[in-house]
Design a protein around this motif. Structure first.
Motif, PDB file in Angstrom:
ATOM      1  N   LYS A  80       1.286  -1.649  -0.550  1.00 26.97           N
ATOM      2  CA  LYS A  80       0.137  -0.224  -0.454  1.00 26.97           C
ATOM      3  C   LYS A  80       0.498   1.412  -0.323  1.00 26.97           C
ATOM      4  CE  LYS A  80      -3.852  -2.351   2.124  1.00 26.97           C
ATOM      5  NZ  LYS A  80      -5.269  -1.449   2.628  1.00 26.97           N
ATOM      6  N   TYR A  81       0.075   2.193  -0.940  1.00 36.09           N
ATOM      7  CA  TYR A  81       1.637   3.606  -0.884  1.00 36.09           C
ATOM      8  C   TYR A  81       0.627   4.631  -0.571  1.00 36.09           C
ATOM      9  CZ  TYR A  81       5.129   0.547  -2.389  1.00 36.09           C
ATOM     10  OH  TYR A  81       6.364  -0.533  -2.600  1.00 36.09           O
ATOM     11  N   GLU A  82       0.845   6.188  -0.401  1.00 35.86           N
ATOM     12  CA  GLU A  82      -0.067   7.318  -0.824  1.00 35.86           C
ATOM     13  C   GLU A  82       1.122   7.622  -1.727  1.00 35.86           C
ATOM     14  OE1 GLU A  82      -2.188   9.442   2.242  1.00 35.86           O
ATOM     15  OE2 GLU A  82      -0.501   9.286   3.035  1.00 35.86           O
ATOM     16  N   LEU A  83       0.435   8.751  -2.400  1.00 37.84           N
ATOM     17  CA  LEU A  83       1.018   9.853  -3.286  1.00 37.84           C
ATOM     18  C   LEU A  83       0.767  10.613  -2.879  1.00 37.84           C
ATOM     19  CD1 LEU A  83       3.388  10.564  -5.656  1.00 37.84           C
ATOM     20  CD2 LEU A  83       0.876  10.180  -7.449  1.00 37.84           C
ATOM     21  N   ALA A  84       1.513  11.768  -2.377  1.00 41.51           N
ATOM     22  CA  ALA A  84       1.013  13.281  -2.257  1.00 41.51           C
ATOM     23  C   ALA A  84       1.248  14.263  -3.751  1.00 41.51           C
ATOM     24  CB  ALA A  84       1.021  13.545  -1.381  1.00 41.51           C
ATOM     25  N   GLN A 136      -4.208   7.078  -2.864  1.00 37.72           N
ATOM     26  CA  GLN A 136      -3.892   6.198  -1.823  1.00 37.72           C
ATOM     27  C   GLN A 136      -4.212   4.721  -2.552  1.00 37.72           C
ATOM     28  OE1 GLN A 136      -3.277   6.440   1.681  1.00 37.72           O
ATOM     29  NE2 GLN A 136      -4.281   8.515   1.587  1.00 37.72           N
ATOM     30  N   PHE A 137      -3.168   3.751  -3.444  1.00 36.87           N
ATOM     31  CA  PHE A 137      -2.808   2.467  -4.207  1.00 36.87           C
ATOM     32  C   PHE A 137      -2.365   1.748  -3.751  1.00 36.87           C
ATOM     33  CE2 PHE A 137       0.631   4.870  -4.521  1.00 36.87           C
ATOM     34  CZ  PHE A 137       1.818   4.360  -5.583  1.00 36.87           C
ATOM     35  N   GLU A 138      -1.888   0.859  -4.145  1.00 38.56           N
ATOM     36  CA  GLU A 138      -1.470  -0.624  -4.204  1.00 38.56           C
ATOM     37  C   GLU A 138      -1.250  -0.197  -5.333  1.00 38.56           C
ATOM     38  OE1 GLU A 138      -3.729  -4.089  -1.894  1.00 38.56           O
ATOM     39  OE2 GLU A 138      -4.968  -2.978  -1.183  1.00 38.56           O
ATOM     40  N   ALA A 139       0.242  -1.124  -5.189  1.00 43.15           N
ATOM     41  CA  ALA A 139       1.048  -1.799  -6.149  1.00 43.15           C
ATOM     42  C   ALA A 139       2.538  -2.540  -6.027  1.00 43.15           C
ATOM     43  CB  ALA A 139       1.132   0.047  -7.058  1.00 43.15           C
ATOM     44  N   ASN A 140       2.714  -3.509  -6.956  1.00 41.09           N
ATOM     45  CA  ASN A 140       4.303  -4.207  -6.851  1.00 41.09           C
ATOM     46  C   ASN A 140       5.529  -3.459  -5.973  1.00 41.09           C
ATOM     47  OD1 ASN A 140       3.413  -6.448  -6.753  1.00 41.09           O
ATOM     48  ND2 ASN A 140       3.097  -5.959  -9.555  1.00 41.09           N
ATOM     49  N   ALA A 141       6.420  -3.434  -5.149  1.00 34.46           N
ATOM     50  CA  ALA A 141       7.301  -2.357  -4.756  1.00 34.46           C
ATOM     51  C   ALA A 141       7.899  -2.318  -5.850  1.00 34.46           C
ATOM     52  CB  ALA A 141       8.210  -3.217  -4.268  1.00 34.46           C
ATOM     53  N   VAL A 154       2.427  20.305 -10.870  1.00 36.13           N
ATOM     54  CA  VAL A 154       2.939  19.933  -9.946  1.00 36.13           C
ATOM     55  C   VAL A 154       3.578  20.337  -9.367  1.00 36.13           C
ATOM     56  CG1 VAL A 154       3.518  17.183  -9.354  1.00 36.13           C
ATOM     57  CG2 VAL A 154       1.778  17.235 -10.857  1.00 36.13           C
ATOM     58  N   LEU A 155       3.674  21.339  -7.984  1.00 32.23           N
ATOM     59  CA  LEU A 155       4.601  21.662  -7.479  1.00 32.23           C
ATOM     60  C   LEU A 155       5.748  20.902  -6.652  1.00 32.23           C
ATOM     61  CD1 LEU A 155       2.544  24.869  -5.851  1.00 32.23           C
ATOM     62  CD2 LEU A 155       3.870  24.599  -8.536  1.00 32.23           C
ATOM     63  N   ARG A 156       4.777  19.772  -6.027  1.00 34.23           N
ATOM     64  CA  ARG A 156       5.847  19.029  -5.243  1.00 34.23           C
ATOM     65  C   ARG A 156       4.553  17.270  -4.738  1.00 34.23           C
ATOM     66  NH1 ARG A 156       9.421  22.077  -5.855  1.00 34.23           N
ATOM     67  NH2 ARG A 156      10.803  22.530  -3.660  1.00 34.23           N
ATOM     68  N   PHE A 157       5.878  16.259  -4.715  1.00 34.39           N
ATOM     69  CA  PHE A 157       5.106  14.778  -4.874  1.00 34.39           C
ATOM     70  C   PHE A 157       5.856  14.213  -4.033  1.00 34.39           C
ATOM     71  CE2 PHE A 157       9.048  15.010  -8.409  1.00 34.39           C
ATOM     72  CZ  PHE A 157       8.329  13.550  -7.784  1.00 34.39           C
ATOM     73  N   LEU A 158       4.829  13.514  -3.372  1.00 39.59           N
ATOM     74  CA  LEU A 158       6.126  12.385  -2.355  1.00 39.59           C
ATOM     75  C   LEU A 158       5.074  11.057  -2.669  1.00 39.59           C
ATOM     76  CD1 LEU A 158       8.146  11.906  -0.468  1.00 39.59           C
ATOM     77  CD2 LEU A 158       6.458  12.990   1.324  1.00 39.59           C
ATOM     78  N   CYS A 159       5.879   9.864  -3.056  1.00 40.01           N
ATOM     79  CA  CYS A 159       5.330   8.800  -2.823  1.00 40.01           C
ATOM     80  C   CYS A 159       5.641   7.720  -1.673  1.00 40.01           C
ATOM     81  CB  CYS A 159       5.104   7.925  -4.428  1.00 40.01           C
ATOM     82  SG  CYS A 159       4.536   6.241  -4.437  1.00 40.01           S
ATOM     83  N   VAL A 160       4.433   7.433  -0.555  1.00 34.49           N
ATOM     84  CA  VAL A 160       5.056   6.542   0.736  1.00 34.49           C
ATOM     85  C   VAL A 160       4.889   5.280   0.273  1.00 34.49           C
ATOM     86  CG1 VAL A 160       6.159   8.822   2.189  1.00 34.49           C
ATOM     87  CG2 VAL A 160       3.848   8.138   2.341  1.00 34.49           C
ATOM     88  N   ARG A 161       5.423   4.812   1.566  1.00 36.72           N
ATOM     89  CA  ARG A 161       4.795   3.051   1.095  1.00 36.72           C
ATOM     90  C   ARG A 161       4.237   3.364   2.884  1.00 36.72           C
ATOM     91  NH1 ARG A 161       7.048  -2.456   2.347  1.00 36.72           N
ATOM     92  NH2 ARG A 161       5.213  -3.593   2.865  1.00 36.72           N
ATOM     93  N   LYS A 162       2.650   2.814   2.854  1.00 33.70           N
ATOM     94  CA  LYS A 162       2.027   3.009   4.308  1.00 33.70           C
ATOM     95  C   LYS A 162       2.192   1.901   4.853  1.00 33.70           C
ATOM     96  CE  LYS A 162      -1.249   5.050   4.332  1.00 33.70           C
ATOM     97  NZ  LYS A 162      -3.065   5.931   3.996  1.00 33.70           N
ATOM     98  N   ASP A 163       2.410   1.854   6.274  1.00 35.07           N
ATOM     99  CA  ASP A 163       2.411   0.986   7.211  1.00 35.07           C
ATOM    100  C   ASP A 163       1.156   0.076   6.985  1.00 35.07           C
ATOM    101  OD1 ASP A 163       5.079   0.622   7.891  1.00 35.07           O
ATOM    102  OD2 ASP A 163       4.510   2.272   9.433  1.00 35.07           O
ATOM    103  N   GLU A 164       1.542  -1.203   7.442  1.00 29.44           N
ATOM    104  CA  GLU A 164       0.254  -2.470   7.417  1.00 29.44           C
ATOM    105  C   GLU A 164      -0.104  -2.537   8.725  1.00 29.44           C
ATOM    106  OE1 GLU A 164      -1.736  -3.889   4.819  1.00 29.44           O
ATOM    107  OE2 GLU A 164       0.752  -2.679   3.748  1.00 29.44           O
ATOM    108  N   ALA A 165      -1.016  -1.413   9.987  1.00 29.96           N
ATOM    109  CA  ALA A 165      -1.028  -1.514  10.677  1.00 29.96           C
ATOM    110  C   ALA A 165      -2.416  -1.386  11.087  1.00 29.96           C
ATOM    111  CB  ALA A 165       0.080   0.413  11.566  1.00 29.96           C
TER     112      ALA A 165
END
Length: 96
Positions: A3-7, A64-69, A85-96
């Motif tokens: 699971k990832y999140e792209l801001a 929010q999205f799901e994808a391979n590594a 697009v001024l700024r972006f950040l893609c982070v992996r979400k924890d499985e909590a």
């Protein structure tokens, strides 16, 4: 699948339909690289902490999205060169 999140921070000086097209293009990149979009949060226009490209406001989107590594690197590569697009950040979400 992880699971990832792209801001995204999108230029506030463009029209609504152009802004929507930027978000759709980002979602298109996610699906192109094997991901599935689960949710798009629109936080609206916010003041930036500091000026970016002589702008002090931007529209915030969180996808929010799901994808391979290997997908986030490919998505970032394409989002990096997107106009408005001024700024972006893609982070992996924890499985909590």
């Amino acid at each position: 699948m992880n699971k990832y999140e792209l801001a995204l921070i999108v230029n506030a000086k463009i029209e609504d339909d152009a802004r929507a097209a930027v978000v759709e293009k980002a979602k298109e990149y996610i699906t192109r690289f094997g991901g599935t979009v689960s949710e798009v949060e629109d936080w609206g226009k916010k003041k930036l902490a500091y000026d970016i490209q002589k702008m002090d406001e931007g529209f915030y989107y969180f996808i929010q999205f799901e994808a391979n590594a290997d997908a986030p690197a490919q998505i970032e590569e394409n989002v990096r060169i997107m106009e408005n697009v001024l700024r972006f950040l893609c982070v992996r979400k924890d499985e909590a």
